[in-house]
Design an enzyme around this catalytic site. Structure first.
Site, PDB file in Angstrom:
ATOM      1  N   CYS A   1       0.859  -1.024   0.079  1.00  0.00           N
ATOM      2  CA  CYS A   1       0.060   0.033   0.013  1.00  0.00           C
ATOM      3  C   CYS A   1       0.839   1.376  -0.250  1.00  0.00           C
ATOM      4  O   CYS A   1       1.866   1.373   0.519  1.00  0.00           O
ATOM      5  CB  CYS A   1      -0.755   0.034   1.151  1.00  0.00           C
ATOM      6  SG  CYS A   1      -1.823  -1.443   1.284  1.00  0.00           S
TER       7      CYS A   1
ATOM      8  N   LYS B   1       6.758  -3.901  -4.345  1.00  0.00           N
ATOM      9  CA  LYS B   1       8.168  -3.740  -4.373  1.00  0.00           C
ATOM     10  C   LYS B   1       8.385  -3.726  -2.910  1.00  0.00           C
ATOM     11  O   LYS B   1       9.679  -4.340  -2.388  1.00  0.00           O
ATOM     12  CB  LYS B   1       8.289  -2.357  -4.866  1.00  0.00           C
ATOM     13  CG  LYS B   1       9.720  -1.917  -4.827  1.00  0.00           C
ATOM     14  CD  LYS B   1      10.501  -2.596  -5.774  1.00  0.00           C
ATOM     15  CE  LYS B   1      11.898  -2.345  -6.125  1.00  0.00           C
ATOM     16  NZ  LYS B   1      12.953  -3.286  -6.552  1.00  0.00           N
TER      17      LYS B   1
ATOM     18  N   GLU C   1      18.817 -16.629  -8.170  1.00  0.00           N
ATOM     19  CA  GLU C   1      18.422 -15.331  -8.508  1.00  0.00           C
ATOM     20  C   GLU C   1      17.801 -15.197  -9.767  1.00  0.00           C
ATOM     21  O   GLU C   1      16.875 -14.539  -9.913  1.00  0.00           O
ATOM     22  CB  GLU C   1      19.502 -14.255  -8.292  1.00  0.00           C
ATOM     23  CG  GLU C   1      19.307 -12.610  -8.502  1.00  0.00           C
ATOM     24  CD  GLU C   1      18.163 -12.302  -7.990  1.00  0.00           C
ATOM     25  OE1 GLU C   1      17.593 -12.904  -7.064  1.00  0.00           O
ATOM     26  OE2 GLU C   1      17.741 -11.030  -8.395  1.00  0.00           O
TER      27      GLU C   1
ATOM     28  N   ARG D   1       5.114   0.075  -6.140  1.00  0.00           N
ATOM     29  CA  ARG D   1       5.161  -0.706  -4.670  1.00  0.00           C
ATOM     30  C   ARG D   1       4.016  -1.942  -5.089  1.00  0.00           C
ATOM     31  O   ARG D   1       4.186  -2.949  -4.246  1.00  0.00           O
ATOM     32  CB  ARG D   1       4.823   0.094  -3.732  1.00  0.00           C
ATOM     33  CG  ARG D   1       5.686   1.133  -3.254  1.00  0.00           C
ATOM     34  CD  ARG D   1       4.982   2.242  -2.420  1.00  0.00           C
ATOM     35  NE  ARG D   1       4.560   1.784  -0.959  1.00  0.00           N
ATOM     36  CZ  ARG D   1       5.532   1.944  -0.063  1.00  0.00           C
ATOM     37  NH1 ARG D   1       6.701   2.467  -0.291  1.00  0.00           N
ATOM     38  NH2 ARG D   1       5.173   1.460   1.232  1.00  0.00           N
TER      39      ARG D   1
ATOM     40  N   LYS E   1      13.955 -14.079 -10.955  1.00  0.00           N
ATOM     41  CA  LYS E   1      13.683 -13.219 -11.725  1.00  0.00           C
ATOM     42  C   LYS E   1      12.801 -13.742 -12.785  1.00  0.00           C
ATOM     43  O   LYS E   1      11.696 -13.086 -13.154  1.00  0.00           O
ATOM     44  CB  LYS E   1      14.873 -12.693 -12.574  1.00  0.00           C
ATOM     45  CG  LYS E   1      15.865 -11.769 -11.852  1.00  0.00           C
ATOM     46  CD  LYS E   1      15.413 -10.445 -11.641  1.00  0.00           C
ATOM     47  CE  LYS E   1      14.711 -10.288 -10.184  1.00  0.00           C
ATOM     48  NZ  LYS E   1      15.696  -9.895  -8.960  1.00  0.00           N
TER      49      LYS E   1
ATOM     50  N   TRP F   1      -2.869  -2.624  -1.654  1.00  0.00           N
ATOM     51  CA  TRP F   1      -2.546  -4.090  -1.773  1.00  0.00           C
ATOM     52  C   TRP F   1      -3.029  -5.013  -0.886  1.00  0.00           C
ATOM     53  O   TRP F   1      -2.965  -5.024   0.245  1.00  0.00           O
ATOM     54  CB  TRP F   1      -0.914  -4.039  -1.662  1.00  0.00           C
ATOM     55  CG  TRP F   1      -0.251  -5.415  -2.344  1.00  0.00           C
ATOM     56  CD1 TRP F   1       0.005  -5.574  -3.500  1.00  0.00           C
ATOM     57  CD2 TRP F   1       0.042  -6.528  -1.535  1.00  0.00           C
ATOM     58  NE1 TRP F   1       0.468  -6.860  -3.624  1.00  0.00           N
ATOM     59  CE2 TRP F   1       0.695  -7.568  -2.399  1.00  0.00           C
ATOM     60  CE3 TRP F   1      -0.145  -6.892  -0.242  1.00  0.00           C
ATOM     61  CZ2 TRP F   1       1.070  -8.672  -2.116  1.00  0.00           C
ATOM     62  CZ3 TRP F   1       0.402  -8.157   0.107  1.00  0.00           C
ATOM     63  CH2 TRP F   1       1.101  -9.084  -0.729  1.00  0.00           C
TER      64      TRP F   1
ATOM     65  N   HIS G   1      20.083 -36.153  -7.982  1.00  0.00           N
ATOM     66  CA  HIS G   1      19.788 -36.599  -6.543  1.00  0.00           C
ATOM     67  C   HIS G   1      18.059 -36.309  -6.860  1.00  0.00           C
ATOM     68  O   HIS G   1      17.375 -36.206  -5.695  1.00  0.00           O
ATOM     69  CB  HIS G   1      20.346 -35.858  -5.487  1.00  0.00           C
ATOM     70  CG  HIS G   1      21.774 -36.299  -5.402  1.00  0.00           C
ATOM     71  ND1 HIS G   1      21.991 -37.330  -5.165  1.00  0.00           N
ATOM     72  CD2 HIS G   1      22.934 -35.523  -5.528  1.00  0.00           C
ATOM     73  CE1 HIS G   1      23.383 -37.394  -5.228  1.00  0.00           C
ATOM     74  NE2 HIS G   1      23.876 -36.628  -5.378  1.00  0.00           N
TER      75      HIS G   1
ATOM     76  N   ASN H   1      -1.511   1.950   5.685  1.00  0.00           N
ATOM     77  CA  ASN H   1      -0.652   0.927   5.361  1.00  0.00           C
ATOM     78  C   ASN H   1      -0.188   0.141   6.348  1.00  0.00           C
ATOM     79  O   ASN H   1       0.284   0.546   7.465  1.00  0.00           O
ATOM     80  CB  ASN H   1       0.486   1.533   4.548  1.00  0.00           C
ATOM     81  CG  ASN H   1       1.722   0.595   4.172  1.00  0.00           C
ATOM     82  OD1 ASN H   1       1.483  -0.493   3.986  1.00  0.00           O
ATOM     83  ND2 ASN H   1       2.818   1.092   3.889  1.00  0.00           N
ATOM     84  N   GLY H   2      -0.311  -1.393   6.062  1.00  0.00           N
ATOM     85  CA  GLY H   2       0.001  -2.220   7.234  1.00  0.00           C
ATOM     86  C   GLY H   2      -1.128  -2.960   7.497  1.00  0.00           C
ATOM     87  O   GLY H   2      -2.022  -3.179   6.676  1.00  0.00           O
TER      88      GLY H   2
ATOM     89  N   GLU I   1       9.135 -14.453 -11.325  1.00  0.00           N
ATOM     90  CA  GLU I   1       8.185 -13.309 -10.801  1.00  0.00           C
ATOM     91  C   GLU I   1       7.811 -12.226 -11.773  1.00  0.00           C
ATOM     92  O   GLU I   1       6.785 -11.856 -11.615  1.00  0.00           O
ATOM     93  CB  GLU I   1       9.074 -12.349  -9.781  1.00  0.00           C
ATOM     94  CG  GLU I   1      10.237 -11.474  -9.844  1.00  0.00           C
ATOM     95  CD  GLU I   1      10.828 -10.718  -9.011  1.00  0.00           C
ATOM     96  OE1 GLU I   1      10.017 -10.252  -8.176  1.00  0.00           O
ATOM     97  OE2 GLU I   1      12.124 -10.709  -9.041  1.00  0.00           O
TER      98      GLU I   1
END
Ligand code: AGP
Length: 609
Positions: free
Chosen positions: A2, A604, A482, A27, A486, A74, A505, A99-100, A489
């Site tokens: 948010c 973000k 990484e 964000r 990438k 969000w 394995h 926000n939270g 996402e």
């Protein structure tokens, strides 16, 4: 996550608020809204979806006001929808953004419902606006009302509140979620991130935990969690504005990939003149603290965690210092043994990631010789709450997928390895040779990024795929992780990374012609072993895509696609090999038509648990 923007002015602030929300789009969010006060009272406009939709609705409804709050949501409690979008109202005069997460919202909701309050949304936030409404009946003062309400809240929050009866006032508070105050001329603002306000001011106050701020036309008054008025330092920011624009690039992520040589150069500048200047870069207290370090505990999330994983290989191999790395969401809820002489290191782009911050706050400082934050945002919570700070100088990173933040973190971590290594007897000669490698780094990154076109060609092979395997060995394993993060996402292709030696394995069972396998193959001591692992893939019909050192003599052939990178010194190879993997995911995502900069469901800055 948010985003909040608020303003008190003598002019119509709707543009300031909408522009601010656009600058917070990075964000991640699913709906947006604004509440404005003018001479006629309070007006609210909300829309599910993009800020552009809200902007159009504001235009169509002619909404305007000299005081206002705005929000991108969000979803956490209640699905993405207009009714759950902020601002929330209580009555017709009071509006609030949040926000939270309010953890005790259920009990508060029952209490308010029993008193006759009716809820219009499924959010945790709505309890707060009704609590403020109830408190206003007693105090008739917005600031005092909010002050009494926060005592009832458990969880993390940044809140902004306006009331039509106090039309030139905005009251805001932060606890566990970020909030900055912007200082203008005869107008003042609040926002979740200073980026939102850069078009109107470059003067900011970073609020402390628990700070509450009374924003009016005349100025801002800040009170700490105990209600004492406090002075907080005013920061003047320069030069960050242009960095936050997309310029000639199609996406922020693309721009940020190509900015890496400059970002690394900035991160190194004035810090690598000599072995001593490397230690100095960690702050005045660094030498005294580093002298006591026997072991390192790194805690971070996502990409920043991968940076920590690379650092572990470096710390143990180059400096002989044992190192543990853990994701913050696990570390914070686990009983752990802290060996004597442990340095606690957090890594974060934003400095506001809830789990990383909570892990830092949970540390008993007496157990650690010190707590170091490696962070990209000056003034962030992580930076303010750590004894030692190394600021990476990546500049604003807007794309949700972290790119230049990662490579500058790696640069910082290699400097940490040298600074700690020196205290453990690493020879200045060895440090000088790593410094020389670091000096070549911006140029090598540029060379790696120049493979953009061939990587774009290569990316076509991935567009129709559902899964991809990434392989690396040794210090390149976290680089492969990484690369997989990438790809998943931003392109939504399922991707996993394995140390190449683990293939047989289990994951080898997955390999067939439909499973592309990407591997990073620098010219290091594990190259021959990696080549054998790759044979195992070819033998099962797997298509191989290799990013290999031009001197590694990896040959193209049927089912083997090779892109050669320049010869890279072994120590800095993980930083350079990251770049082609970033470009690969970028191009695959573009071809698949996904929202590259704001991938679905992601934010973000993850400021809630
Ligand atoms: C990576 O591309 C993601 N954006 C994510 O994993 C990110 O690195 C993570 O959320 C941690 O963020 P931080 O560095 O701001 O703490």
């Amino acid at each position: 996550m948010c985003g909040i923007v608020g303003a008190v002015a003598q002019r119509n602030v709707s543009n300031i608020l909408i522009t601010g929300l656009k600058r917070l789009e990075y964000r991640g969010y699913d709906s947006a809204g604004v509440a404005l006060i003018n001479d006629q009272g309070l007006q609210r406009v909300r829309r599910q979806g993009k800020v552009a939709g809200l902007e159009q609705a504001v235009r169509e409804t002619d909404a305007s006001g000299f005081t206002g709050i705005a929000h991108t949501r969000w979803a956490t409690h209640g699905r993405p929808s207009e009714k759950n979008a902020h601002p929330h109202l209580s009555g017709e005069e009071l509006a609030l953004v949040h926000n939270g997460i309010i953890e005790n919202f259920q009990e508060l909701r029952e209490e308010l419902e029993s008193e006759g309050y009716q809820f219009a949304s499924d959010t945790d936030t709505e309890v707060v606006v009704h609590l403020v409404h109830r408190a206003m009946a007693e105090t008739a003062d917005l600031f005092r009302a909010l002050q009494s309400v926060v005592k009832r809240l458990r969880g993390a929050y940044a809140l902004g509140v306006i009331h039509a009866r106090e039309p030139h006032r905005l009251v805001a508070v932060r606890s566990g979620s970020p909030l900055v105050v912007g200082l203008g001329i005869d107008e003042n603002y609040v926002a979740s991130d200073q980026l939102a306000l850069l078009p109107v001011t470059n003067r900011f106050v970073f609020l402390g935990e628990g700070d509450m701020v009374d924003v009016t036309l005349e100025g801002v008054r800040i009170f700490d969690a105990d209600g004492n008025e406090v002075n907080r330092e005013v920061h003047e920011l320069d030069g960050a504005h242009e960095d936050a624009e997309k310029g000639e690039y199609r996406h922020y992520m693309q721009k940020e990939i190509f900015e890496q040589p400059a970002a690394i150069q900035r991160t190194l500048e004035d810090r690598i003149d000599s072995p001593q200047s490397v230690s100095d870069a960690f702050g005045e207290r660094a030498t005294a603290i580093f002298d006591q370090v026997r072991t390192v505990q790194i805690v971070a999330c996502g990409t920043s965690y991968h940076a920590g994983m690379v650092a572990r290989y470096w710390l143990e191999a180059l400096a002989g210092i044992p190192c543990q790395v853990e994701v913050a969401s696990e570390f914070r809820y686990r009983q752990h043994v802290v060996p004597e002489g442990t340095l606690f290191v957090t890594i974060s782009q934003s400095g506001e990631t809830a789990d990383t911050l909570a892990a830092l706050r949970d540390t008993d400082s007496s157990n650690y010789v010190g707590r170091l934050a490696i962070c990209n945002v000056d003034g962030s919570s992580l930076v303010r709450e750590s004894e030692l700070v190394f600021l990476t100088k990546a500049g604003p990173e807007i794309g949700v997928a972290s790119t230049k933040a990662f490579t500058t973190q790696l640069t910082a971590l290699l400097m940490l390895v040298m600074a700690l290594g020196r205290r453990k007897g690493m020879e200045d000669e060895k440090i000088e040779s790593i410094l020389n490698e670091l000096r070549q780094l911006p140029n090598l990154i540029e060379q790696a990024a120049s493979l953009d076109k061939p990587i774009e060609q290569l990316s076509r092979a991935f567009v129709e795929k559902h899964h991809t395997l990434f392989l690396g060995r040794g210090v390149q394993f976290p680089v492969a992780m990484e690369g997989a993060l990438k790809l998943k996402e931003i392109s939504y292709i399922h991707a996993e990374a394995y140390p190449a030696g683990e293939l047989k394995h289990g994951p080898l069972a997955l390999v067939d012609k439909d499973m592309p396998v990407v591997a990073v193959a620098p010219n290091d001591e594990l190259l021959e072993k990696l080549k054998s692992n790759l044979q195992e893939v070819r033998a099962r019909g797997g298509e191989l895509y290799l990013f290999a050192d031009k001197n590694a003599h990896v040959k193209e052939g049927e089912g083997i696609h090779v892109l050669n990178l320049p010869a890279v010194p072994e120590i800095i190879a993980p930083i350079v090999y990251t770049v082609p993997l970033q470009l690969l995911s970028y191009h695959v995502a573009v071809l698949r038509g996904t929202d590259v900069d704001q991938p679905r469901n992601l934010a973000k800055s993850v400021t809630v648990e």
